[in-house]
Design an enzyme around this catalytic site. Sequence first.
Site, PDB file in Angstrom:
ATOM      1  N   LYS A   1      -1.582  -9.723   1.579  1.00 62.58           N
ATOM      2  CA  LYS A   1      -2.302  -9.777   0.301  1.00 62.58           C
ATOM      3  C   LYS A   1      -1.383 -10.220  -0.834  1.00 62.58           C
ATOM      4  CE  LYS A   1      -5.822  -6.492   1.716  1.00 62.58           C
ATOM      5  NZ  LYS A   1      -6.481  -5.183   1.515  1.00 62.58           N
TER       6      LYS A   1
ATOM      7  N   SER B   1     -10.877  -1.823   0.730  1.00 60.47           N
ATOM      8  CA  SER B   1      -9.674  -2.021  -0.072  1.00 60.47           C
ATOM      9  C   SER B   1      -9.900  -2.711  -1.414  1.00 60.47           C
ATOM     10  CB  SER B   1      -8.635  -2.811   0.738  1.00 60.47           C
ATOM     11  OG  SER B   1      -9.093  -4.117   1.007  1.00 60.47           O
TER      12      SER B   1
END
Length: 366
Positions: free
Chosen positions: A306, A261
Amino acid sequence: MSVPLQDPRGPHEPASPAPRRALRMQRTLVAAASVAVVLGFVALALPSPFIVESPGPAINTVGVVDGEPVIKVTGRESFQPEGRLDLTTVYVRGGADRRIPSFQVLQGWAHPTQDVYPEESVYPRGTTDEQISDQNASLMDNSQQTSVAAALGSLDIAFGQRLQVAELAAATNEDVLAAGDVLKRIEGRSITDLEMLRGALQAAGEEPVALDIERDGEDLSVEAATTASPEGQRQLGVFLQTEFTFPFDVEFTLQNVGGPSAGLMFSLGIVDTLTPGELTGGRHVAGTGTIDPEGRIGPIGGIAQKLVGAREAGAEVFLAPADNCADVAGRIPDGLSVVSVATLDAARSAVEAVAEGADPDTLPAC
């Protein structure tokens, strides 16, 4: 002469058995409650088949960690930017060989910035810690390579790439192709990338295709069959990997972070490192997303965590994959603007606009 002793309180009946029964019942209830409490504590301490995701640290891809630049370029002029382009991470507890106690799962359910998932929705049954670690390391390595390719493509810097058979996925061409084969041409046309190969396979339809391959340094010509995927795409029945040849070295010094990611933020970090000036204009930008060699950004997991990690690190702007926008609804921390991006060029344009003073809330948002 003796006189029978009498109770000064006068005649009375023997004590009733009811208080004794009540006392015994009370003791039984206390014992049962104690057992229940003990069993409850034992149950809370038992390993649970769930994982808990929580916000992890944000790491500046154009910064320095342990005295080393996160991105180090040799063989070409490079620059050390002063801005912040943070990749974001997620702590994952539980699963595989490290199941967490049930009380931690309950805490995860109760915590507004944590999410709980069944273990098997994240890791296949029987997966070990070692396998997870190896897979994450492999995904990170691949992500770093594709991020370099995407960044160089965005900067119009030429590089080489070729497709190689990683392993067979089906018996379709088990006597024709083998792991390690390099696919060079299809129907006489050079195979430039995966999209080109897919287009040529689709154009051939159900007919076999002529492939020129390299095997152990020897050039061969073979005829390969194709089958249709559930989506109708013609395929060779193999897993492919891309080998890149870059005109200079790009080294990533970040340790103990795995998965794919970070691709988008690595690419932006490379662009910033290879160009003079500040891509961010001094703004604090964070983000996430996979990336392929053509610069397309893919969705990731744990985006809610996140977002929190980015804001806690001081980020003002967050670059989110367009395909993750549904996952951020209602989870955006105060003070953080989330910009939707689908390609590296779109992400780069967004960062440049913010650097020039644009209001992030006027950019495409989730």
